[in-house]
Every structure is written in C-alpha cells, then in structure tokens.
Design an enzyme around this catalytic site. Structure first.
Site, PDB file in Angstrom:
ATOM      1  N   GLU A   1      12.270   3.160  28.418  1.00 42.02           N
ATOM      2  CA  GLU A   1      11.400   2.547  29.423  1.00 42.02           C
ATOM      3  C   GLU A   1      12.035   2.829  30.769  1.00 42.02           C
ATOM      4  O   GLU A   1      13.189   2.438  31.000  1.00 42.02           O
ATOM      5  CB  GLU A   1      11.379   1.048  29.160  1.00 42.02           C
TER       6      GLU A   1
ATOM      7  N   CYS B   1      11.082  -2.843  37.769  1.00 41.13           N
ATOM      8  CA  CYS B   1      10.454  -1.531  37.555  1.00 41.13           C
ATOM      9  C   CYS B   1       8.960  -1.616  37.796  1.00 41.13           C
ATOM     10  O   CYS B   1       8.309  -0.635  38.108  1.00 41.13           O
ATOM     11  CB  CYS B   1      10.757  -0.944  36.186  1.00 41.13           C
TER      12      CYS B   1
END
Ligand SMILES: Cc1cc2nc3c(=O)[nH]c(=O)nc-3n(C[C@H](O)[C@H](O)[C@H](O)COP(=O)(O)OP(=O)(O)OC[C@H]3O[C@@H](n4cnc5c(N)ncnc54)[C@H](O)[C@@H]3O)c2cc1C
Length: 1002
Positions: free
Chosen positions: A761, A795
C-alpha cells in the site's frame, strides 16, 4: 477585556443517559385527568381541522408537501434542486444540474391537485421543464438539443423562479428593511417577530465579523421599528453562536470564551438599548456545554442588569433538556434577572444520530423515538410554566397536539407565548388567534438573500417532509385525526419501548458481527477531562530502543519459522478469540497508547483516538472475517461418493513493514491480518516510532499470541531489506513509499525458490474535484480536514484541489480563511489542530517544496509555524496539475482551476499521475459523480465529504496503479491474500462402496 466570570459552576449532566430510565420517569409524570385530556382533544381536533380545511392561496408548506412528499423521487429531487440551484453561478452547470434532477422524477405526470399558488408554480416550472426532455435522451445530448430549441434557458429560468418562490415562502425578506416592512402589523391579531439573519456557521474570522455586523445592523433597524409596547410584546432577534466565531467547538473553549463572550455581550447590549427579545439559538449537542458557558458569562455581565429580554433556545429532543432548564433558572435566580426561554424539539436530529455512531459514543444525546421527544417536550413545558414569571416560556411548535397540551397545562394566567416559523403553521395559529385572541404568538422570521437560504430551506423541507413530522401527517388526508391525537405516552406504552428498534446503540452498529470501538465526545467536558487526566497518568517511562543486528533479524525469521507450525495449527476460532482479547485490552489501555502516539508520533488528541479505534477495529474485523474464512472450509459440489473441501491456511513467515504515520493502526492491521490467516509474523516498524510497535507487540503477546508466532525487529530500511531478502519468508506486507515497494518487489523477484506475494500500500497524489453546485462551507470544512489534518501526513490526504473557475475565488477565500484559524502546537493540548511533522528531515523536505512553490506558484495562504518540527498549512495555485510532480507529504495544498466545460482535462490530469488512492468529489449532479466514479481508477472515492479517515469494514482502504497492489485493508478480501488454498478430496466410496447413495432408495 477578559469575560466576566460565570456566577455558577459550569453546566454538567450525563451526556447520553439511558432511554429506559428516562422513559420511566417521563411516563409516570405524563398522565393528566380525563377532563384535561378531553379538553386537549377538543382543541387539538379543532386546530387540525383548521389546518386541513385551509386553502389559502398563498399556501403553506403543507400544500407543497401534499404535492411533493419527501418520500417521492420528485420530492427529493426538488429538495436537492432547491439546496444547490441558487448558488450555481454559471449557466452550463445550472442546466446540467436541473436536467439531472428532473430526470429523477415524474414531474410531467404530476398533475397538480391543489390550487395553491406556490405548488402550482413549482409544479408548473418543473413540469414544463420535464416535458422538454424526452425519455431516453442522454444527459449531455439532451442539454445540447435543449439549448438549440431554446429549452435550457427556459428550464433554468422557470426552475429558478420556482425556487425563488419557495425562498420567499420561507424567508421574510432579503434585507432587514424588507422584512420589517413585510412584518408591519396589518392583521387583527398581529404576530410578534423574532428575526434571524440567515447563513451557515462562520468558517473564517471575516465571516464571523460579517455576521456580527449583520446582527448589529439588524438590531438597530428592528429597534427603531419596535414601537412602544413593553416586553414581551416587542420584536426580537435570534443569534447563532456558531455564526459569531470561526471555531465554535469544545476543544477551543479558552479561545471561544475570550473572543466570543465579549462579542455576545456587545450584541446583547445593543438589544438591551431597544429592550428587544434577544435569543441565542440552540445548535448541536456537542456544543451545548460550551454554549451554556458562553451564555452564562455573557448573561452575568453587569451591563445587562435590569433587562428582561435575554434568552436562549432549549431542545427537548436532548436528554439533558430538563437539566438545562434547572441550570438556566439557577442562573436567573442567582443574578435576580428574568429570562425568555424558547422550548423547541430540535432541528438536527439526523446529524446527532450520525455523529454519535461515528464517534462510537456510549449512547445518544437525543431520543431515538419521536414520541419520547414529545413526552420530554411536555415535561419541560411543565417545568418552564412553573418557573413563571422569572422565566418567560416561549413554546416553538407547529404541532396541534403539543399546542393544545400546553394551553391546558398553562392555565389562564398568561406569562408565555407560542412561536412558529415563517411559512409554517399559519393555519394553526390563525385559528388559535381566532379562538383565543389573548394568547400571543411570535413568528421566527429568517432574513437574507436567497443564496444564503439554502441550508435553512433544506432543514425545513426535511423537517416537514419526514414521515414522523406532525406537519407532514396533518397534510396527509389519509392519516385519521385520531392518529394525530394519539398521546406520546400511549405511543411509547412501556418504558422498555423507549428505544427505536432500528437504531442500535452506537456500540452495536456492526452487531451481530463485531463490536464498534469506543470513542469520546469532546463536547462532554467530564469525558474530555477524564481522558486528558488518564493520558497524563498513562505516560510510560522513557525507554531506549535497541536496533536489531542482521544476525538478530535472521534469528527472528528462524524462530518464526519454528513458531509457524504450532500457530497455523491453532484453530481459527482460537486465533480470533486472541485478537478480540487484544482489542479489548487496547480499549482498556487507550489512554496509554494515546500518550505514546502523542509523544512519539506527534499526533493530536483527535487523531490519536481515531488511530487507537482503528487498531481495535482491525483486531475485531479480522477476527470476524477469520472465523468465517478459516474455519472448517467450504464444501464444494461434486459427484456422489466423494467429498471436496476447500480450505485456507497460513503461508509461513510473513514480514510486516509498517510506516510512522499510522504507527499503531497500520502496524496492528498488518500484523493481526497475517496472524489471523495462520502465519507467523516478523514485524519491522518504522524507525521513527519503535516504542508504539514494542508496546503493541507486548499487548498482543499478553492477549495470547505465542511469542514464537510474533517477533519484533526494530531497525531502519537496511534491516527491512535484509528481512525481505531472506529465503525463508513466505510473504511481505508493506505500507510506505512507491519507491520502496518497487525495491521490495525486485528483491522478491530476484530470489530463487517459491514466488513470494507482496501486499503493498503506497502513496498517492490525491485529488478533489469541486464544481459550482457544491456548498462552499462544506467544501471548506472537507478540504481543510483532508489537506491539513494530521499535518497532511496521511497517504489519503488531499494534495490537488480542482475548483470550477466560476466559484474558485470564493472557495479559495473560505478555505484560506478557515486554514488561518487552525492552531498549531503541542499535540498533547486538546486545542491543537495540527501537531509537528515527524522529524527534522521531513520538515526540511517540505520547506524546500514550499520555497519552490513560492517562486513558481501563486500563493493563497502561507501559515506561520511555531519553532520546532512544525510546518504550517500552505495553499498554492498552480497553472497546471502537472506542476505537482510528486507526493508532498505535508500540509500543503495545491489548487488548479478548471472551466466547467473542461472537466475532461481534469480527469486526464488525475489519470496522468499514475496514482489511484483517494479522490474527493463535491457536486450535487449525480450524473457528474457517476461519470467520474466510472471513469477513474481510484481505490477510495468520497462524495460530498472529506476524503480521509477510512473506517475498518466500512470503507476498505487501498488503491490502484502506483498506489498499491490491493487487496484493501479492512475489507473482506484482505485475509485471503495472506493465505494459501488447499483442496482436500476424499473418495468416500473407497471402502465399502457408496452406502449413502444406496440407502437413498428409489
Ligand atoms: C420559532 C422556532 C424557533 C426554532 N429555533 C430552533 C433552535 O434554536 N434550535 C433548533 O434545534 N431548532 C429550532 N427550531 C426548529 C424546531 O426544532 C423544529 O421546528 C421542531 O422540532 C418541530 O417541532 P414540531 O412540534 O413543530 O413538530 P413535530 O412534528 O411534533 O416534531 C418534530 C420533531 O421531533 C423530533 N424527532 C423527529 N423524529 C424523532 C425521533 N425518531 N426521535 C426523537 N425525536 C425525533 C425532532 O426534533 C423533530 O424536529 C425552531 C422552531 C421554531 C418554530
């Protein structure tokens, strides 16, 4: 000048007490004598009949609702149309928007039954509009052809006209002068007025000043037109505290007290000069304690002595309403003053339920059944009536049964009034004035431009359209009068029926599958103080972290390999139990983990709580999923005489490499998923946040994860690389930068032996697209949260904001103004909105970017950071999205304007980044939203809200392209990727033939 100290200790009452216990008390007190009930019936029936027989050509909202109930597609479309249309400046977007909404309803066949002017106008405008659009036409094509046939401008003009009519129905005037003119007494029984200046809560200091000026100006104007009657027979003004301060929130209490109290006193003094009624409106439950602090301090100001016009609104749907009355009475008593108290039921019910669920509170601050609110309203009314004359009760309701009940309870001594909203309850109060001319009523009259009326209008349409609302039921002829006369006590019946069967307590939101994690309401002072105290007491003694050597990393893998056999053979149910135990322990030790997140990760209180909750949710969610997936396996269909079972099992040793930005949640998520799937784990946390990882591993061990199955290896990237390169690992789960993910991928690919899966990720250049139908205040809130919360170190954070150029200036102004109000500082201080960035290196990198942007881009906002590792929010405008070349991991927002017709270019720019993690869309045009969603490969898309804070099991998280491999963390497909599959086929007929088949007979 510091505010005058409050004469009483601050208000305090249980935030969300038990519904059943409250119902017992309310039910016991609700009974009246038969004679009283008989009189209530008679009066209420008469009022209802008056409402139903009313065919006033100006129409009430009742007429409109009869035509377009909220439950129909037309009604909903109408509401959305009303909410956004008037603020759309450009014709293209307006046309697209109108067409989008008209396509959703059946306006053409909606022949109007009522003669009411308003309804006719709306139905006409919408019907005419709909007729020009032929079925089967595509949105874009239709607009094109419509424009050619003169259709679009006609549609736009007609629909806007209808919306304006609705506006004038609910708003007394666009200016205070116009409103005063319209309010001039003409009728035989003139109404009293309370004027309200329309608008959303302030987001910026300039907005707050503008509202202050508007209130001050209005008071002056109202005062000069007020006539000579004494209070209460004088007009008044209603003010909203959230309009007078840009951060009207519990955590900013000190600032609010210093800045808002003097402002409120200033306005109140102006109102006192004309002896007006000055009412502070009631807002959301989490602001109640703060509101009362402000009100008490202002009310106590000696300059207001001798004036009886000060007041506030109290919401009966709040469980604390009774205590609020006691508190305010205590205040008035202590200062020997009179007060005017408006009792309402409450306008934010849906918001309150959602907020309590989102925050994982122990209960709801409001009732969940309308009849409970009605019961409490009457109980509060009794209390207020008993406090006359110190208190002048003002009963704000459009419900005929409530009105009749109060008339009965009030007796004949007067000393109170009713209140209604302009545009509502006209027939009811006209009848009441006829029957009981001595009873006064006041009209709450919104004043403002149609642009400002939208949020208010939606509230009113929601309120009136809701099935449970009295106005909607009274408008529906199919509802018998008897049903409207049913007493709330009879509807509830027994105390154990006080809760709504379809609204579970926040803790049970995900039942029967799992428990929701518990949160804290900062608006409850006692809870916040408790938490802050626990955090202070929960500081762990400072420890040094020992970084692992390569030999130790090697040893950890060997030990994990040894531990794998036993752990993978442990039944899934047992593994799940251990994770659930870990979740409970995390919840118990929440304060300690928050302390660590603040000291090691620089996280604010709000961020820290969310993070602990996310970690808890991961444990419970993966336990629940694991039970389902890793149990006895799945029987596969096949020929008789054979059994086929598909099972999942662990792969071996998983290396989990986690980042510093979610040192608890992502760490826990990775580790627990790998463990639940039956793997042994070697976890390597970020070197910036080792203590949090160490404490989490300790907790998991204490919860029952065998030491052999979970190993912690502290170290930097080098040690991570060693782990990944090791020949004996069976999988890697990684969250971090795209470059490191690529390195890991290459290392894994270069190894001989089994091919090892990588779950990665990574980052994103996340965008938000805002068109002209979006609400600026909502956009400002969501942009500020998405771009600046956690100092932009998520993020999912917003990096690139695309604004339709027709509205860009206003939006940027509001976002920059809101950013200016954020407090940077010590993350342990609950008032802090933005803490430090993670380290000096990060700060240096961000500052270099800021310096470059100051040269290359247009600067809209450059905040000032305190000393330390702080980076203040910045807003830069780029000419083109391509000028942002990489993910900038901090509180720096880049804005790009786009013309309405060039949305396609925006989508291409987003595609060109190669990332696909999160995306925000602010638009009321469903077609636009659908097109963008279908077109862009982005993992998490958020429409008309902020774009951070994905909740486990609700918004599974992870992206496409350069943003990661999937599967999504906290989603139903995650665990499977950590496992291998095994099919076991047994020939059940091998020994003794197929007995089962033969036994089946003919
Ligand atoms: C003059 C005036 C001033 C106002 N000022 C304010 C203010 O300052 N702050 C504010 O919040 N509101 C204010 N309101 C709005 C007010 O809250 C609503 O108009 C009022 O609740 C409608 O009540 P009713 O008796 O007319 O209708 P009813 O139909 O009898 O009651 C509707 C109300 O019941 C409650 N309700 C609905 N469903 C449920 C449920 N499932 N569980 C529990 N309760 C439920 C809600 O409060 C809803 O508004 C004001 C209204 C007026 C008339």
């Amino acid at each position: 000048m510091p505010p005058h100290p409050s004469p009483l200790p601050p208000f305090s009452a249980p935030y969300a007490p038990d519904d059943v216990a409250m119902a017992e008390k309310l039910l016991a007190a609700a009974r009246l004598s038969d004679a009283q009930e008989g009189r209530i019936d008679r009066i209420a029936r008469r009022l209802i009949e008056a409402i139903r027989s009313n065919d006033d050509p100006l129409g009430g909202v009742e007429d409109m609702l009869r035509e377009f109930a909220l439950s129909t597609k037309e009604g909903l479309a109408l509401m959305v149309l009303a909410e956004a249309l008037l603020r759309v400046p450009d014709a293209r977007t307006a046309d697209q928007f109108i067409e989008d909404k008209l396509a959703q309803g059946d306006f053409v066949h909606h022949e109007t039954k009522s003669t009411a002017f308003l309804v006719n106008a709306s139905a006409w405008a919408l019907g005419v509009s709909a007729r020009v659009i032929q079925p089967g036409e595509t949105p874009q094509g239709t607009i094109g052809r419509l424009t050619k046939r003169l259709g679009a401008p006609a549609v736009r003009a007609a629909t806007r006209q209808a919306m304006r009519l609705m506006g004038s129905h609910f708003v007394l005037g666009e200016t205070i002068e116009a409103a005063l003119e319209r309010a001039r007494p003409r009728a035989e029984h003139p109404s009293r007025y309370s004027f309200d200046m329309l608008g959303e809560g302030a987001r910026t200091a300039e907005d707050a000043q503008r509202y202050f000026n508007a209130y001050a100006y209005a008071i002056e104007a109202i005062g000069h037109a007020a006539g000579n009657s004494p209070l209460p027979d004088r007009p008044g003004i209603s003010v909203k505290l959230s309009a007078l301060h840009p951060r009207f929130e519990a955590v900013s209490r000190e600032r609010v007290m210093n800045e808002l109290v003097p402002r409120l006193v200033d306005l109140a003094k102006r109102a006192k000069a004309f002896d007006l009624n000055f009412t502070v409106d009631a807002e959301e439950a989490d602001r109640l304690e703060l509101s009362l602090d402000v009100i008490a301090a202002a009310f106590a100001d000696p300059s207001l002595a001798g004036w009886n016009g000060f007041g506030l609104a109290i919401q009966a749907y709040q469980k604390r309403a009774g205590e609020v009355i006691d508190y305010v009475d205590g205040l008035a008593r202590k200062l020997d003053r009179r007060m005017m108290l408006r009792l309402v039921k409450g306008a934010y019910w849906d918001t309150e339920i959602k907020r309590a669920q989102e925050r994982g509170l122990d209960g709801y601050p409001v009732f969940c059944r309308k009849a409970m609110t009605d019961l409490n309203y009457v109980a509060c009314a009794q209390k207020l009536l008993a406090l006359r004359p110190r208190v002048f009760p003002q009963f704000a309701t459009h419900n005929a049964l409530t009105v009749a009940t109060i008339l009965e309870l009030a007796g004949s001594s007067g000393g109170y009034e009713f209140q209604r909203l302009h545009g509502m309850g006209e027939a009811l109060y006209a009848q009441l004035s006829k029957d009981r001319p001595e009873i006064a009523y006041r009209t709450y009259a919104p004043v403002g431009s149609h642009r400002d009326l939208l949020a208010y209008l939606v509230r009113r349409l929601l309120e009136n359209g809701a099935n449970s609302s009295f106005v909607a039921q009274a408008a529906d002829e199919s509802v018998p009068v008897e049903a409207l006369l049913r007493r709330p006590a009879d509807i509830i019946g027994a105390a154990n029926r006080a809760c709504h069967p379809d609204i579970p307590p926040p803790a049970d939101l995900y039942r029967p599958f799992r428990k929701n994690s518990r949160g804290t309401e900062f608006g409850e002072r006692a809870a916040l103080d408790r938490l802050v105290g626990d955090i202070a007491a929960g500081q762990l003694p400072a420890r040094k972290t020992v970084m692992a050597t390569p030999a130790q990393a090697e040893a950890a893998i060997a030990a994990a390999r040894a531990g794998f056999r036993h752990w993978s053979a442990t039944p899934a149910a047992r593994r799940a139990e251990i994770l659930e135990r870990a979740a409970d322990r995390l919840e118990q030790r929440q304060a300690q983990f928050i302390a660590l997140l603040q000291s090691e990760g620089g996280k604010t209180l709000d961020d820290s709580i969310s993070e602990v909750r996310e970690a808890i949710d991961f444990c419970r969610y993966y336990a629940m999923q694991g039970r389902k997936l890793f149990g006895d396996g799945e029987e596969m269909p096949g020929p008789t005489g054979e059994s086929n079972t598909l099972r999942l099992r662990g792969r071996g040793v998983f290396v989990a490499i986690s980042p510093w930005n979610f040192p608890l949640a992502i760490f826990t998520g990775q580790v627990t998923a790998a463990l639940m799937a039956g793997n042994a784990v070697v976890a390597k946390p970020a070197e910036q946040t080792p203590l949090i990882a160490a404490e989490t591993v300790k907790l998991l061990h204490e919860a029952g994860v065998p030491a052999a199955a979970l190993h912690l290896v502290q170290g930097d990237g080098k040690i991570g690389a060693d782990l990944v390169a090791h020949p004996d690992i069976a999988g890697v789960v990684f969250t971090g930068s795209t470059e490191v993910a690529r390195l890991i991928n290459r290392t894994l690919a270069a190894k001989d032996g089994p091919i090892v899966p990588l779950i990665a990720e990574t980052g994103g250049i996340n965008a938000m697209i805002v068109d002209a139908t979006a609400l600026p205040e909502q956009v400002a809130d969501d942009v500020v949260t998405s771009a600046f919360r956690s100092a932009g170190q998520r993020c999912s954070a917003l990096r690139l904001l695309f604004l339709q150029d027709d509205v860009a200036d206003r939006m940027i102004e509001m976002i920059a103004g809101a950013a200016r109000e954020l407090k940077l500082g010590d993350p342990a201080d609950p008032a802090t909105h933005i803490g430090p960035v993670i380290d000096a290196e990060a700060k240096e990198k961000l500052e270099a970017h800021v310096a470059r942007m100051k040269q290359e881009a247009r600067v809209h906002f450059a905040g000032i950071a305190p000393s330390g590792n702080f980076v203040a929010p910045h807003i830069f405008e780029l000419r083109d999205a391509s000028e942002l070349r990489e993910e900038v991991f901090g509180p720096i927002l880049h804005v790009v304007r786009y013309p309405a017709e060039a949305l396609e270019n925006v989508l291409r720019s987003i595609e060109r980044t190669g990332y696909g993690l999160t995306l925000g869309i602010h638009s009321r045009i469903d077609d636009t939203v659908d097109d963008i969603v279908a077109r862009l490969k982005v993992g998490n898309i958020y429409v008309n809200r902020n774009m951070i804070g994905a909740v486990v099991g609700v918004q599974p998280f992870g992206g496409f392209g350069l943003s990661g491999t999937g599967p999504k963390a906290g989603g139903p497909h995650y665990l499977v990727r950590f496992a291998t599959e095994q099919t076991v086929t047994v020939n059940t007929a091998a020994a003794g033939g197929n007995a089962a088949l033969l036994a089946g007979g003919e």
